[in-house]
Design an enzyme around this catalytic site. Structure first.
Site, PDB file in Angstrom:
ATOM      1  N   HIS A  18      -7.490   5.856  78.075  1.00 36.75           N
ATOM      2  CA  HIS A  18      -6.449   5.506  79.046  1.00 36.75           C
ATOM      3  C   HIS A  18      -5.267   6.460  78.838  1.00 36.75           C
ATOM      4  CE1 HIS A  18      -4.567   2.968  81.968  1.00 36.75           C
ATOM      5  NE2 HIS A  18      -3.588   2.595  81.162  1.00 36.75           N
TER       6      HIS A  18
ATOM      7  N   CYS B  95      -3.572  -1.410  86.267  1.00 39.16           N
ATOM      8  CA  CYS B  95      -4.185  -0.104  86.024  1.00 39.16           C
ATOM      9  C   CYS B  95      -5.638  -0.204  85.573  1.00 39.16           C
ATOM     10  CB  CYS B  95      -3.347   0.668  85.012  1.00 39.16           C
ATOM     11  SG  CYS B  95      -1.632   0.806  85.565  1.00 39.16           S
TER      12      CYS B  95
ATOM     13  N   HIS C 218      -0.740   9.443  86.141  1.00 37.87           N
ATOM     14  CA  HIS C 218      -1.366   8.123  86.094  1.00 37.87           C
ATOM     15  C   HIS C 218      -1.502   7.606  87.519  1.00 37.87           C
ATOM     16  CE1 HIS C 218      -2.421   4.129  85.206  1.00 37.87           C
ATOM     17  NE2 HIS C 218      -1.700   3.917  84.119  1.00 37.87           N
TER      18      HIS C 218
END
Lengths: 316, 405
Positions: free
Chosen positions: B292, B161, B329
């Site tokens: 994040h 990620c 996400h």
């Protein structure tokens, strides 16, 4: 004046045509042979590529005169480049298809990223500098080398372990076969490592300096390697020797190991310099016909202890 | 080569929006809630919802930018990248092949399922020649290079990620090293059934919605899509009459060497400090941090600890938020879409509302509420990303004046 960037150690695992071992050499199927590296000893914390990387990092550090503990902390970075990445990523798809949701377990999934070898080895050695993974063109090993050079020039860390690998199982192997021309030479699984360091720190430690990295130059798709020589050396080089990995037409003494080819060319240039016992300039790297490539200008020094058989893993 | 690096083009495609104007309008009030993806059956999983771009949206967007006929357009991961890249290049004024020939590509994707499709075709005995171009994990980036006639530096990143910040870091270095005057950079990803299964196996997914920094948060909701940026040297942009939207000052990268799935605050703090040092800015200069903020209990707690370690003066702390409650996400694209969001927030002077964060944790930092966007002070903002395996990154942006076309 900025510090030089030098190469102080390399490590290589390259599948061999005549290799013995549990998997060893031989065609998988189809038109091209895929020569596989032996499987690593099983360890639940590691996968095959990460286990091999951990072992080669230990060898790399020792050859550079570093203890494993010297790699711990933010002064060391770690980057990997590959054409197909880790086969475990694709295997998650097969497991889900064949076994359903219960085929995907948490530990297996956590290991199923292309950056897993970088991450697992960072944990093993305490490496806290920059760290990333590329899964990219046939020049991915050279792209990783470029990242390492960037991080040193930008002052992010003092040394970078640059790795390139191919892990050709499952659909990656099938894809290599799909692309193979009739009677193509074999494709070798491989892993190659290069340790880049700040020149001043390496020399202060008394490390063996195998080469100074004069520069890197980008080659556009279908571009001519010689055209970038001046940029790779930061000026006109004195007729550098050229060694470039091209997967579709590997030039002896290189073999086709996909994105590892650029670092393999670099290691072969260091070996040739050591054998000649004279300093030599080399232009090495990899070209991908679709994506272009990256070439490195190297001022190589003849380090007597750097000899090919000692740097290439025995395959038994 | 020294000098400022500017952003001159942006592009995006997500489940609920195609294009920057529609995306900004949808995002600022807080986005939307997840639903069942159309491309695989999620009913066997503990958590079933996601933010997946529908085939209809993808087809319409490809048609609108004249890319529907490309063989790569059949591969969702590549198609997302094509759609976002077409918008970013057009916004940057790089619509014609001559103007963009020197442009390079740095793209992020986790895997995008490209080899999965090939594996299925092999199993079915249908693996045709088209897979030669479209199956490798780096094929999304190659598609951009080939489709738009780009011939500059090339690289494709897969660092979980944190893949997109890795690509942005590489592109920034190419411009500063003088390897190219302009780079197309971003992330393009497709939600794989295998990843959906894996995050479920980790118990990292919330069954209902992603609630970053909320007391009741239970996990993430995954998504797909793409976000692209055109970045270039300010001199190159000015010379060709392009209008800078923002400056990209720094990309910090650090491993935390701690645990595969549990982040450590030390690694993110090092990435932020590295970025601040590269940008030559004190922490107090940062007015907004796009976190994040996955909404997992561990991630958000760790991130707050890292932020507190860097922004030590409680009286001068930046506004923080996570936009994953709005977008989900996006995995390999997450850092890129959050870079785009950070630029949009700087330009609007507003951080998007956090619609799903109705009972906020005491983070020690000001945050937008669910009721609406919150004002950002100052011209600098940071965007942080964390990846599986302890990969941490931090980007720093500065606002530029001027309208987005």
């Amino acid at each position: 004046m900025s510090d030089s960037i030098v190469i102080t150690a390399t490590a290589l695992a390259l599948a061999q045509q005549d290799a013995p071992g549990p998997i060893g050499a031989g065609p998988v199927s189809g038109a091209v042979s895929i020569l596989r590296l032996p499987e690593e000893a099983p360890d639940r914390r590691h996968t095959g590529p990460s286990s091999r990387l951990a072992r080669l990092i230990g060898q790399l550090a020792a050859d550079a005169g570093l203890a494993p503990g010297d790699l711990a902390g933010p002064a060391t970075g770690l980057v990997s480049g590959s054409r197909y990445g880790c086969s475990l990523v694709a295997d998650m798809h097969r497991r889900l298809r064949d076994l359903g949701p219960r085929g995907i377990d948490a530990v297996g999934f956590a290991q199923a990223t292309h950056n897993f070898p970088v991450s697992a080895c960072a944990i093993d050695y305490g490496i806290q500098g920059p760290g990333i993974a590329l899964v990219s063109s046939l020049a991915a090993g050279m792209e990783a080398l470029t990242c390492g050079r960037d991080w040193l020039r930008e002052g992010r860390c003092d040394r970078v372990i640059v790795a390139a690998f191919e892990d050709l199982h499952g659909p990656a192997a099938a894809h290599v076969e799909l692309l193979a021309a009739p009677h193509a030479p074999p494709v070798h699984e491989a892993m190659a490592l290069v340790l880049l360091e700040r020149g001043s720190l390496a020399r202060a430690r008394g490390a063996p300096v195998l080469a100074e990295l004069a520069g890197l130059a980008m080659v556009p798709p279908q571009g001519q390697p010689r055209a970038v020589a001046a940029r790779a050396f930061g000026g006109d080089p004195a007729a550098p020797r050229l060694l470039i990995a091209e997967a579709e037409a590997p030039v002896p003494p290189l073999v086709d190991c996909l994105a590892v080819g650029g670092l393999l060319a670099l290691i072969r240039a260091l070996e040739a310099t050591a054998a000649s016992e004279q300093a030599q300039d080399w232009l090495v790297g990899a070209l991908d016909p679709r994506c272009g490539g990256i070439l490195a200008g190297l001022h190589c020094l003849p380090v007597a202890s750097f000899a090919a058989p000692a740097r290439q893993e025995a395959m038994a | 080569m020294s000098g400022a690096i500017v952003i001159t083009g942006l592009g995006v495609v997500v489940r609920d929006a195609t294009g920057i104007p529609a995306f900004a309008e949808w995002l600022m009030p807080g986005g939307g809630l997840p639903d069942r993806p159309a491309h695989f059956d999620t009913s066997a999983f503990r958590a079933c919802n996601a933010y997946a771009v529908s085939p209809a949206r993808r087809a319409a967007a490809l048609e609108a930018c004249g890319l529907a006929a490309l063989p790569e357009a059949d591969r969702a991961c590549a198609a997302h990248g094509l759609i976002a890249a077409a918008e970013a290049l057009a916004m940057a004024g790089l619509a014609d092949p001559v103007s963009r020939a020197a442009c390079g590509v740095a793209l992020a994707t986790t895997s995008g399922g490209l080899l999965d499709g090939f594996a299925d075709a092999v199993a079915a005995g249908e693996a045709g020649e088209v897979f030669g171009l479209t199956a490798p994990p780096g094929a999304c980036a190659e598609t951009l290079l080939r489709s738009f006639g780009l011939a500059g530096p090339f690289a494709s990143f897969s660092s979980a990620c944190a893949s997109s910040p890795a690509a942005l870091s590489y592109a920034l270095s190419r411009l500063r090293a003088g390897d190219a005057p302009v780079m197309l950079v971003g992330g393009s990803d497709r939600m794989r059934a295998a990843d959906f299964a894996g995050f479920n196996a980790l118990r990292a997914m919330d069954r209902d919605s992603c609630r970053p920094f909320d007391q009741s948060r239970k996990g993430m909701v995954i998504a797909d899509g793409a976000a692209m940026l055109v970045i270039e040297t300010e001199a190159h942009a000015r010379a060709r009459g392009a209008r800078p939207l923002a400056r990209l000052h720094a990309a910090g990268l650090a491993l935390d060497a701690h645990h595969l799935t549990h982040p450590s605050p030390d690694g993110l703090a090092r990435a932020m400090r590295q970025a601040l040092a590269m940008a030559d800015l004190p922490p107090e200069a940062i007015g907004y941090v796009n976190c994040h903020g996955t909404g997992t209990p561990v991630n958000d707690r760790t991130e707050c600890e890292a932020l507190a370690a860097v922004f030590t003066d409680p009286a001068r702390r930046p506004l923080i938020s996570s936009t994953k409650g709005a977008t989900g996400h996006l995995l390999g694209s997450a850092g890129a879409i959050e870079a785009v969001i950070t630029v949009l927030a700087l330009r609007a002077g507003l951080a998007p509302a956090m619609a799903t964060t109705t009972t906020p944790e005491a983070t020690g930092f000001p945050m937008p509420g669910p009721e609406g966007p919150a004002a950002i002070t100052g011209p600098y903002a940071m965007s942080n990303s964390l990846g599986f395996g302890g990969i941490n990154s931090s980007l720093i942006f500065e606002a530029c004046s001027g309208e987005i076309a």
